[in-house]
Scaffold this motif. Structure first.
Motif, PDB file in Angstrom:
ATOM      1  N   ASN B   9      -2.995  55.433 -31.458  1.00 55.61           N
ATOM      2  CA  ASN B   9      -1.610  55.346 -30.971  1.00 55.61           C
ATOM      3  C   ASN B   9      -1.437  55.881 -29.556  1.00 55.61           C
ATOM      4  OD1 ASN B   9      -0.695  54.111 -33.254  1.00 55.61           O
ATOM      5  ND2 ASN B   9      -0.232  56.062 -34.286  1.00 55.61           N
ATOM      6  N   MET B  10      -2.207  55.334 -28.640  1.00 58.40           N
ATOM      7  CA  MET B  10      -2.081  55.791 -27.262  1.00 58.40           C
ATOM      8  C   MET B  10      -0.916  55.081 -26.574  1.00 58.40           C
ATOM      9  SD  MET B  10      -4.702  55.364 -24.064  1.00 58.40           S
ATOM     10  CE  MET B  10      -5.065  53.684 -24.414  1.00 58.40           C
ATOM     11  N   ARG B  11      -0.163  55.857 -25.786  1.00 58.89           N
ATOM     12  CA  ARG B  11       0.854  55.287 -24.902  1.00 58.89           C
ATOM     13  C   ARG B  11       0.525  55.753 -23.507  1.00 58.89           C
ATOM     14  NH1 ARG B  11       6.510  54.901 -27.054  1.00 58.89           N
ATOM     15  NH2 ARG B  11       6.210  53.971 -29.110  1.00 58.89           N
ATOM     16  N   LEU B  12       0.571  54.839 -22.570  1.00 59.41           N
ATOM     17  CA  LEU B  12       0.194  55.198 -21.207  1.00 59.41           C
ATOM     18  C   LEU B  12       1.033  54.406 -20.236  1.00 59.41           C
ATOM     19  CD1 LEU B  12      -3.379  55.661 -19.916  1.00 59.41           C
ATOM     20  CD2 LEU B  12      -1.925  54.031 -18.757  1.00 59.41           C
ATOM     21  N   LYS B  13       1.441  55.062 -19.164  1.00 61.84           N
ATOM     22  CA  LYS B  13       2.313  54.399 -18.201  1.00 61.84           C
ATOM     23  C   LYS B  13       1.924  54.831 -16.801  1.00 61.84           C
ATOM     24  CE  LYS B  13       7.247  54.226 -17.037  1.00 61.84           C
ATOM     25  NZ  LYS B  13       7.127  54.856 -15.732  1.00 61.84           N
ATOM     26  N   PHE B  14       1.791  53.855 -15.914  1.00 59.14           N
ATOM     27  CA  PHE B  14       1.502  54.200 -14.529  1.00 59.14           C
ATOM     28  C   PHE B  14       2.798  54.523 -13.799  1.00 59.14           C
ATOM     29  CE2 PHE B  14      -2.619  52.272 -15.296  1.00 59.14           C
ATOM     30  CZ  PHE B  14      -3.423  53.130 -14.579  1.00 59.14           C
ATOM     31  N   PRO B  15       2.785  55.542 -12.969  1.00 53.62           N
ATOM     32  CA  PRO B  15       3.990  55.900 -12.229  1.00 53.62           C
ATOM     33  C   PRO B  15       4.454  54.722 -11.370  1.00 53.62           C
ATOM     34  CG  PRO B  15       2.241  57.517 -11.852  1.00 53.62           C
ATOM     35  CD  PRO B  15       1.647  56.400 -12.633  1.00 53.62           C
ATOM     36  N   GLY B  16       5.735  54.470 -11.334  1.00 56.65           N
ATOM     37  CA  GLY B  16       6.254  53.401 -10.500  1.00 56.65           C
ATOM     38  C   GLY B  16       6.276  52.048 -11.175  1.00 56.65           C
ATOM     39  N   VAL B  17       5.691  51.963 -12.363  1.00 52.68           N
ATOM     40  CA  VAL B  17       5.732  50.714 -13.114  1.00 52.68           C
ATOM     41  C   VAL B  17       6.717  50.897 -14.271  1.00 52.68           C
ATOM     42  CG1 VAL B  17       4.350  49.020 -14.377  1.00 52.68           C
ATOM     43  CG2 VAL B  17       3.318  50.368 -12.550  1.00 52.68           C
ATOM     44  N   ASP B  18       7.542  49.867 -14.512  1.00 58.59           N
ATOM     45  CA  ASP B  18       8.597  50.035 -15.508  1.00 58.59           C
ATOM     46  C   ASP B  18       8.092  50.084 -16.944  1.00 58.59           C
ATOM     47  OD1 ASP B  18      10.510  50.223 -13.627  1.00 58.59           O
ATOM     48  OD2 ASP B  18      10.881  48.055 -13.543  1.00 58.59           O
ATOM     49  N   SER B  19       7.146  49.203 -17.249  1.00 56.35           N
ATOM     50  CA  SER B  19       6.759  49.104 -18.656  1.00 56.35           C
ATOM     51  C   SER B  19       5.495  49.906 -18.945  1.00 56.35           C
ATOM     52  CB  SER B  19       6.528  47.629 -19.008  1.00 56.35           C
ATOM     53  OG  SER B  19       5.576  47.107 -18.115  1.00 56.35           O
ATOM     54  N   LEU B  20       5.324  50.226 -20.200  1.00 60.72           N
ATOM     55  CA  LEU B  20       4.112  50.895 -20.633  1.00 60.72           C
ATOM     56  C   LEU B  20       2.936  49.940 -20.497  1.00 60.72           C
ATOM     57  CD1 LEU B  20       5.438  52.459 -23.939  1.00 60.72           C
ATOM     58  CD2 LEU B  20       4.675  53.734 -21.949  1.00 60.72           C
ATOM     59  N   LEU B  21       1.786  50.478 -20.089  1.00 52.66           N
ATOM     60  CA  LEU B  21       0.604  49.614 -20.059  1.00 52.66           C
ATOM     61  C   LEU B  21       0.021  49.516 -21.462  1.00 52.66           C
ATOM     62  CD1 LEU B  21      -1.515  47.944 -18.678  1.00 52.66           C
ATOM     63  CD2 LEU B  21      -2.659  50.028 -17.956  1.00 52.66           C
ATOM     64  N   PHE B  22      -0.120  50.640 -22.125  1.00 48.16           N
ATOM     65  CA  PHE B  22      -0.563  50.619 -23.515  1.00 48.16           C
ATOM     66  C   PHE B  22       0.545  51.173 -24.393  1.00 48.16           C
ATOM     67  CE2 PHE B  22      -4.680  50.954 -21.303  1.00 48.16           C
ATOM     68  CZ  PHE B  22      -5.299  49.837 -21.846  1.00 48.16           C
ATOM     69  N   LYS B  23       0.804  50.494 -25.502  1.00 45.44           N
ATOM     70  CA  LYS B  23       1.820  50.988 -26.418  1.00 45.44           C
ATOM     71  C   LYS B  23       1.212  51.021 -27.814  1.00 45.44           C
ATOM     72  CE  LYS B  23       6.595  50.400 -27.660  1.00 45.44           C
ATOM     73  NZ  LYS B  23       7.339  49.408 -28.386  1.00 45.44           N
ATOM     74  N   ASP B  24       1.124  52.205 -28.386  1.00 46.09           N
ATOM     75  CA  ASP B  24       0.544  52.380 -29.712  1.00 46.09           C
ATOM     76  C   ASP B  24      -0.793  51.676 -29.835  1.00 46.09           C
ATOM     77  OD1 ASP B  24       2.830  53.755 -30.267  1.00 46.09           O
ATOM     78  OD2 ASP B  24       3.865  51.977 -31.010  1.00 46.09           O
ATOM     79  N   PHE B  25      -1.679  52.004 -28.904  1.00 46.58           N
ATOM     80  CA  PHE B  25      -2.976  51.352 -28.834  1.00 46.58           C
ATOM     81  C   PHE B  25      -4.011  52.182 -29.592  1.00 46.58           C
ATOM     82  CE2 PHE B  25      -7.104  50.723 -26.951  1.00 46.58           C
ATOM     83  CZ  PHE B  25      -7.159  49.362 -26.686  1.00 46.58           C
ATOM     84  N   SER B  26      -4.743  51.522 -30.467  1.00 40.18           N
ATOM     85  CA  SER B  26      -5.797  52.236 -31.190  1.00 40.18           C
ATOM     86  C   SER B  26      -7.108  51.475 -31.103  1.00 40.18           C
ATOM     87  CB  SER B  26      -5.427  52.400 -32.670  1.00 40.18           C
ATOM     88  OG  SER B  26      -4.212  53.098 -32.770  1.00 40.18           O
ATOM     89  N   LEU B  27      -8.192  52.225 -30.956  1.00 34.13           N
ATOM     90  CA  LEU B  27      -9.504  51.584 -30.896  1.00 34.13           C
ATOM     91  C   LEU B  27     -10.536  52.636 -31.268  1.00 34.13           C
ATOM     92  CD1 LEU B  27     -11.045  48.972 -29.813  1.00 34.13           C
ATOM     93  CD2 LEU B  27     -11.401  50.261 -27.717  1.00 34.13           C
ATOM     94  N   SER B  28     -11.574  52.205 -31.990  1.00 29.16           N
ATOM     95  CA  SER B  28     -12.653  53.157 -32.210  1.00 29.16           C
ATOM     96  C   SER B  28     -13.998  52.482 -32.015  1.00 29.16           C
ATOM     97  CB  SER B  28     -12.544  53.799 -33.588  1.00 29.16           C
ATOM     98  OG  SER B  28     -12.909  52.867 -34.567  1.00 29.16           O
ATOM     99  N   LEU B  29     -14.943  53.251 -31.516  1.00 30.79           N
ATOM    100  CA  LEU B  29     -16.271  52.722 -31.214  1.00 30.79           C
ATOM    101  C   LEU B  29     -17.294  53.350 -32.145  1.00 30.79           C
ATOM    102  CD1 LEU B  29     -16.090  53.150 -27.335  1.00 30.79           C
ATOM    103  CD2 LEU B  29     -15.652  51.066 -28.638  1.00 30.79           C
ATOM    104  N   LYS B  30     -18.154  52.485 -32.692  1.00 26.04           N
ATOM    105  CA  LYS B  30     -19.186  52.991 -33.603  1.00 26.04           C
ATOM    106  C   LYS B  30     -20.474  53.224 -32.836  1.00 26.04           C
ATOM    107  CE  LYS B  30     -17.087  52.005 -37.738  1.00 26.04           C
ATOM    108  NZ  LYS B  30     -15.946  51.305 -37.182  1.00 26.04           N
ATOM    109  N   LYS B  31     -21.255  54.123 -33.356  1.00 27.89           N
ATOM    110  CA  LYS B  31     -22.523  54.463 -32.709  1.00 27.89           C
ATOM    111  C   LYS B  31     -23.432  53.233 -32.634  1.00 27.89           C
ATOM    112  CE  LYS B  31     -26.212  57.803 -33.302  1.00 27.89           C
ATOM    113  NZ  LYS B  31     -26.459  58.526 -32.153  1.00 27.89           N
ATOM    114  N   GLY B  32     -24.003  53.026 -31.459  1.00 22.84           N
ATOM    115  CA  GLY B  32     -24.972  51.949 -31.294  1.00 22.84           C
ATOM    116  C   GLY B  32     -24.369  50.596 -30.982  1.00 22.84           C
ATOM    117  N   GLU B  33     -23.031  50.494 -31.017  1.00 24.18           N
ATOM    118  CA  GLU B  33     -22.395  49.206 -30.738  1.00 24.18           C
ATOM    119  C   GLU B  33     -22.524  48.818 -29.265  1.00 24.18           C
ATOM    120  OE1 GLU B  33     -18.563  48.163 -33.486  1.00 24.18           O
ATOM    121  OE2 GLU B  33     -18.334  49.728 -31.982  1.00 24.18           O
ATOM    122  N   LYS B  34     -22.570  47.509 -29.034  1.00 22.78           N
ATOM    123  CA  LYS B  34     -22.497  47.007 -27.659  1.00 22.78           C
ATOM    124  C   LYS B  34     -21.196  46.210 -27.582  1.00 22.78           C
ATOM    125  CE  LYS B  34     -27.001  48.063 -27.294  1.00 22.78           C
ATOM    126  NZ  LYS B  34     -26.988  49.153 -28.318  1.00 22.78           N
TER     127      LYS B  34
END
Lengths: 265, 492
Positions: B9-34
């Motif tokens: 659930n990441m939310r991230l916003k760049f200063p000066g930009v109106d909308s969120l770049l990421f909204k409730d973003f989730s991701l996970s990486l497993k060991k050894g994945e490419k």
């Protein structure tokens, strides 16, 4: 574009950079306190020997660098010679008024300017910025944060020169005429500085992030790839300066070029 | 498999930009994945890598919030620009910088430096070599070596070959495949044909940073082709699909028998030495010439020389006239630089396009329709009053082309105009150039992209070691160079 700036390493390169900088600084201060032109001229020979024979750079390069020295000499001396005050008038024409006093003061200033330049250039030609900053960190306890920022910034300079060349072509192709006079200069400054700055700020930011990605941090200790220490060469350097210093005084008293011992009087 | 990094659930916003770049973003990486992360420009791919390494918010201050975030214990990050990721001037010092950060004793450094350089296949007699003198591919491999010095278990690669020619790209990916075999690798890359056989998972983002697809590569490429196309994302076979949707119509035969560009015994000097020599080369109206060759072979030099910016000897004729004696040179020849920012000279998009006309003292009534029409063709009509620097990368490129060709010059020189563009922008630029070519203009373009050579150009000038090695039609060139077309075999 790559600028070839290769040189032979000499004993001047092996001097501890912090020590070298310290003495250069002392020399600068001492120079201001010398008022006897005879000493100054001897002093100049002492530094000139270092410049001509011990920087390890090819003759052609040394000669080219020397040209502006003459310009420094001419500009700083003539302004004093032509417009200075004095009692014994040699020549007078309109605003120009040359007196004996102003003539020697002018010469004095000219020599001082040249020595400043020689010492500065000898330092610059024989000191690698990387060693200088390693030495600052190790001998003067400069924080790595500042030292590495400077080193990274120095890396940006050749890139900027390259970009400036491209920018120059681009402006030419677009037919940009900046006009004449102050306004033209302002326009030119603007058309070069804004794109160059915007690129440099971006690059600097990226380098900063890249440095952090390589675990560069402000806290904690670090080891050093280069251990900059003191050595015998440092002693040689200090003794050389002391020798130049005493000889200059001795010769100035024994065999003066001019009968004047203090140009302020 | 265990998880090496995740964000919830990441939310991230760049200063000066109106909308969120990421909204409730989730991701996970497993060991050894490419993992390959794909998305249109501006979808936050690099930002995501920086979040997963903790560079955001520690090094780059961007407001963000997460319910949970775990960054890998040890990671290495490879950046895009070979010139702005080193902070030292020499090869050995650069790797030593990492070793110093890790507090490796000085005595062991030399052994480590040789070890890591050897791992990426860089062999120097003396590693105290200036980084400046290395090729782009070697610089990136050096960057990999200094990343390896961190002994990372996860590698984050942010378009590591975006600035490289095909040879450099190949070297870098070969190196990465070798050293990344036993590691978790997260890749952001446009030129995906090189990596597609290396990755096993693909994550697809849209403009707002929302995950549209996440799965095995076969799954994603098979079922999301339409999405990839719409967003202008490079994927294996994008060229084939493009050509299927718009089959190239037979090009008209050259309208004139007189060459519009004629070079013979043409030498370019740098100082006193000959940097580039062209024995003989011609281009006709309606020709699209691609200039190819390795980085540093002299391709850009040739263009600059033809613009009369460098010292030259020999013959260069434009439209039958010696190029040095042409009055109003800029009325006949246009030039588009590789970095659009360098050629912007005004404060608004409209003014930028109108600039050359104003220099020629056109009246406002003449300028306005012409500029508006051109900006419309190049899809910039909604941005006429903003500063050129505020445009997106694709828009900047289009503006630089528009501003250069506004005088309808009959010869157009371009230095890698599709460099760093996404698929949509690339095809848009190519189509516009094709239009101009059909109007009888001569296009001369430096490129690294074999697909452009094969599907758009009519002629190839290949430069090798400072000499024009080949001036022939594209068909002839491809026939005699069959072995190199293997690189784009996925198209067929």
């Amino acid at each position: 574009m790559s600028i070839d700036f290769s040189y032979q390493e000499t004993w001047l390169h092996k001097i501890n950079p912090s020590l070298k900088l310290g003495f250069v600084f002392l020399l600068f201060i001492h120079l201001i306190m010398i008022h006897n032109t005879n000493i100054l001229i001897n002093y100049m020979f002492g530094t000139l020997i270092l410049y001509l024979f011990f920087t390890g750079h090819p003759w052609k390069r040394l000669m080219i660098i020397f040209l502006p020295f003459l310009l420094i000499f001419l500009t700083s001396s003539t302004s004093m010679i032509f417009f200075g005050k004095g009692d014994v008038t040699w020549f007078k024409w309109g605003l120009i008024h040359i007196t004996e006093e102003s003539f020697f003061r002018g010469l004095h200033l000219g020599f001082r300017g040249i020595i400043f330049a020689i010492i500065g250039v000898v330092f610059a030609l024989t000191t690698r910025p990387v060693y200088l900053f390693y030495s600052f960190m190790q001998q003067l306890k400069l924080k790595p944060k500042y030292a590495y920022s400077f080193m990274a910034a120095i890396r940006l300079i050749p890139l900027m020169i390259e970009e400036m060349q491209t920018l120059h072509y681009a402006l030419k192709v677009r037919g940009v005429q900046s006009g004449k006079g102050i306004r033209g200069l302002y326009n030119k400054l603007k058309s070069y500085s804004i794109p160059l700055l915007s690129q440099s700020i971006r690059k600097a930011f990226r380098i900063a992030v890249a440095m952090e990605a390589k675990r560069f941090s402000n806290s904690g200790n670090r080891t050093y790839y280069y251990q900059i220490n003191f050595s015998k060469v440092d002693l040689v350097f200090v003794f050389y300066l002391i020798a130049v210093f005493t000889l200059s005084y001795y010769m100035a008293v024994q065999y003066p070029y001019f009968p004047i011992t203090d140009v302020r009087l | 498999m265990s998880t090496v990094a995740n964000v919830k659930n990441m939310r991230l916003k760049f200063p000066g930009v109106d909308s969120l770049l990421f909204k409730d973003f989730s991701l996970s990486l497993k060991k050894g994945e490419k993992v390959l992360i794909l998305g249109p420009s501006g979808s936050g791919k690099s930002t995501l890598l920086q979040v997963l390494t903790g560079l955001i918010p520690h090094a780059v201050e961007v407001p963000m919030k997460t319910d949970e975030i775990n960054i890998p214990d040890s990671w290495g990050y490879l950046f895009q620009d070979p010139d702005s990721q080193f902070c030292m001037p020499f090869v050995d010092e650069e790797i030593a910088f990492v070793l110093e950060n890790l507090q490796i004793p000085k005595e062991e450094m030399n052994r480590y430096i040789h070890h890591y350089l050897h791992q990426v296949g860089l062999a120097f007699k003396n590693p105290h070599t200036k980084i400046q003198t290395l090729s782009g591919g070697m610089k990136q491999r050096l960057a990999i070596a200094s990343v390896l010095a961190l002994e990372p278990e996860v590698l984050f690669l942010d378009e590591p070959t975006a600035m490289l020619d095909s040879e450099g790209t190949k070297q870098v990916w070969e190196t990465i495949k070798q050293v990344g075999e036993d590691k978790t690798v997260v890749i952001v890359e446009h030129k995906i044909e090189e990596v597609v056989d290396f990755v096993d998972r693909v994550v697809l983002l849209d403009e707002q940073g929302v995950i549209i697809a996440d799965g095995s590569k076969d799954e994603v490429f098979a079922s999301y082709k339409q999405v990839l196309l719409e967003h202008g994302i490079w994927y294996p076979g994008v060229w084939r699909d493009y050509l299927n949707s718009k089959p190239p119509s037979p090009s008209p035969s050259p309208v004139s028998i007189n060459p519009s560009v004629h070079l013979s015994d043409f030498s370019v000097y740098r100082g006193k030495s000959v940097k580039l020599h062209i024995p003989q080369a011609n281009a006709y109206p309606g020709d699209w010439v691609t200039i190819i060759g390795e980085n540093g072979a002299g391709k850009s030099t040739l263009l600059l020389a033809m613009m009369n910016l460098l010292k030259t000897k020999g013959t260069c004729h434009f439209l039958g006239q010696d190029y040095k004696s042409i009055k109003n040179f800029a009325d006949h020849v246009a030039f588009v630089f590789q970095n659009p920012e360098f050629q912007f000279v005004t404060n608004s998009v409209y003014e930028e396009a109108a600039y050359s006309l104003r220099l020629d003292h056109w009246t406002e009534e003449q300028i306005s329709p012409r500029v508006n029409q051109l900006l419309k063709t190049y899809h910039l009509e909604n941005h006429t009053h903003i500063h050129p620097y505020q445009l997106s990368i694709g828009q900047k490129r289009r503006l630089s082309v528009a501003a250069s060709i506004i005088k309808e010059q009959s010869i157009i020189l371009l230095d890698e105009p599709t460099f760093g563009q996404d698929a949509k922008n690339t095809f848009a630029i190519l189509e516009q150039l094709e239009q101009l070519r059909r109007q009888g203009k001569t296009i001369i373009m430096v490129t690294h992209d074999r697909n452009i050579v094969e599907y758009f150009s009519t002629k190839v000038w290949s430069i090798h070691d400072g000499k024009l090695a080949n001036d022939s039609s594209t068909g002839e060139y491809l026939e005699s160079n069959n072995h190199v077309t293997g690189e784009i075999s996925y198209v067929h």
